[in-house]
Design an enzyme around this catalytic site. Sequence first.
Site, PDB file in Angstrom:
ATOM      1  N   ASP B 215       7.538  -1.748  -1.543  1.00 29.79           N
ATOM      2  CA  ASP B 215       6.749  -1.004  -2.512  1.00 29.79           C
ATOM      3  C   ASP B 215       7.653  -0.524  -3.642  1.00 29.79           C
ATOM      4  O   ASP B 215       8.868  -0.680  -3.601  1.00 29.79           O
ATOM      5  CB  ASP B 215       5.979   0.137  -1.841  1.00 29.79           C
ATOM      6  N   GLU B 216       7.009   0.049  -4.670  1.00 25.09           N
ATOM      7  CA  GLU B 216       7.761   0.339  -5.896  1.00 25.09           C
ATOM      8  C   GLU B 216       8.880   1.344  -5.679  1.00 25.09           C
ATOM      9  O   GLU B 216       9.906   1.281  -6.347  1.00 25.09           O
ATOM     10  CB  GLU B 216       6.794   0.823  -6.996  1.00 25.09           C
ATOM     11  N   LYS B 345      -8.993   0.110  -4.984  1.00 24.03           N
ATOM     12  CA  LYS B 345      -8.945   1.561  -5.148  1.00 24.03           C
ATOM     13  C   LYS B 345      -8.439   1.995  -6.512  1.00 24.03           C
ATOM     14  O   LYS B 345      -8.542   3.157  -6.883  1.00 24.03           O
ATOM     15  CB  LYS B 345      -8.058   2.177  -4.054  1.00 24.03           C
TER      16      LYS B 345
END
Lengths: 139, 496
Positions: B215-216, B345
């Site tokens: 993830d980032e 989302k």
Amino acid sequence: MRLTQGQFSFLPDLSDEQITAQIAYGLKQGWALNVEYTDDPHPRNTYWEMWGIPMFDLKDPAGILMEINECRSTYPRHYVRVTAFDSSRGWETPRMSFLVNRPAEEPGFGLIRQETAGRTVSYTVRSYSADRPEGSRYA
Amino acid sequence: MGAVEEINGGVMDAKERYKSGVIPYAKMGYWDAHYEPKDTDVIAMFRITPQEGVDAIEAAAAVAGESSTATWTVVWTDRLTACDVYRAKAYRVDAVPGTGAGTGKEAQYFGYIAYDLDLFEPGSIANLTASIIGNVFGFKAVKALRLEDMRIPVAYLKTFQGPATGIVVERERLDKFGRPLLGATTKPKLGLSGRNYGRVVYEGLKGGLDFMKDDENINSQPFMHWRDRFLYCMEAVNKASAATGEVKGHYLNITAGTMEEMYERAEFAKSLGSVIIMIDLVIGYTAIQSMAKWARKNDMILHLHRAGNSTYSRQKNHGMSFRVICKWMRMAGVDHIHAGTVVGKLEGDPNMIKGYYDTLRENHTPVNLENGLFFEQDWASLNRVMPVASGGIHAGQMHQLITYLGEDVVLQFGGGTIGHPMGIQAGATANRVALEAMIFARNEGRDIWNEGPAILQNAARWCKPLQAALDTWKDISFNYASTDTADFVPTATASA
């Protein structure tokens, strides 16, 4: 193991009717269908043997299915895949690729780990089928 | 809507024009209603909300001025230059539909501004953006300002490398054609040790995903330092590759505090045989361009996480549209970029996302106001960028995802893989089966938009993991109104 290369390897093996429908889709896009086979499906083995050249001028799905079936009956224990080539500008690459034949027993691959400096490991994926000479694999 | 009347433009006598003092930007030559942009001009289109009492044309001229040669007052040194060429020219101002008098919303205007090519350094996003979004967004005469779109001339595009790999070569290298690629972000995104992290990667890849992803914000933290992560992830990647006979990958995030550290991490990823590395948008345009050059030189696919973009791209009146980020990132040379899911989302209006995806993937895009594309854009054979759809999507939406996003996209199911009740492998398998079944049905000519749920149910009959996925997430959808929407759809959404 079950080799999961290609577009549809997570589905049950395709019937002739289903293969024909997929061929028809490729033809409708203007792509040229091609049949290839191998007895070494290593993930980096790009160049499977060609069953003739891509069928640029054959537009009849039934005719292409005939070629597939001839290839399958000649090499029943090989992997056979159908590839659709797109020659349009900016693509010029395969746009479909799916398996239409696989050997009854798929030996799969081993992972060779060569431990090198530090904790680094140099990995090699090896086809078990390639233990034997070409042509006598899956005998 | 229509062109705003010219009220204060017009040519001045040179002696008058360069007298010391302050004159309106429009009169300084930053407004020219008769200007016809050249094929080599960079064109920018801004959504301008002028301060009360500031005329729309003067506001547009001010934006042109402040993003090119102007300062607040007249300077005689202009006369030492070919200043007519270097002045950006606002040449068109349109009222934004649904704003202004009688709408209850403050007036906004679309201002079109042309810049001569010689204003920009070849091959530098930093230089381009220093002009276009440099000073001007803080300029007092405008209440708010948003960069909506740009037309990049072919002559300028040809000074950029473009995507290091591109969709065509990525697919050839991975040996994956004719279907979206599948991925998942390792969760929890923070806290796993290297050993536990690699477990998630292996399970996802063996179950049927093509990629797993950092993830980032996973870089090098006390719970897992980067070398440990890289080593365990590559064990997982290679083991999954041997188990399936497919090329697999894990986006190793090389984001770090300095370029030197990023190069070091990229080199280590390469030495371990990774096919892909990852960077975050927050590293900055120059760092992104540097990594794109490195990726081209080292046969590496370059994944970009758009971390930070919503701070300036989401609100409609100020900042910049994500479609402009897409353009800059295609020029800068990334191979993947997160570009929205429509159904998941995160923010994403279907029309807007179509515009982003076309911008990333097509070689030529015509004007399409509904999709937010204000200019025709020829991409001059820069490689195609693979969009990534990530955030709150699951197998039960497969027919919607393929209808909206097409097949040249990475679909990333993080929670939708790792949160599966039967385990991560089962979650991955459910997604892969749903994907293949839907592409198969689409190719057969079935109407997947309407028959999608039935197609999935049918596959779930022989695939228990898919049945479990459909049961678990059957009622999950994210139906919130988008904030960033088109100004030109018949069914409204004027201005936020």
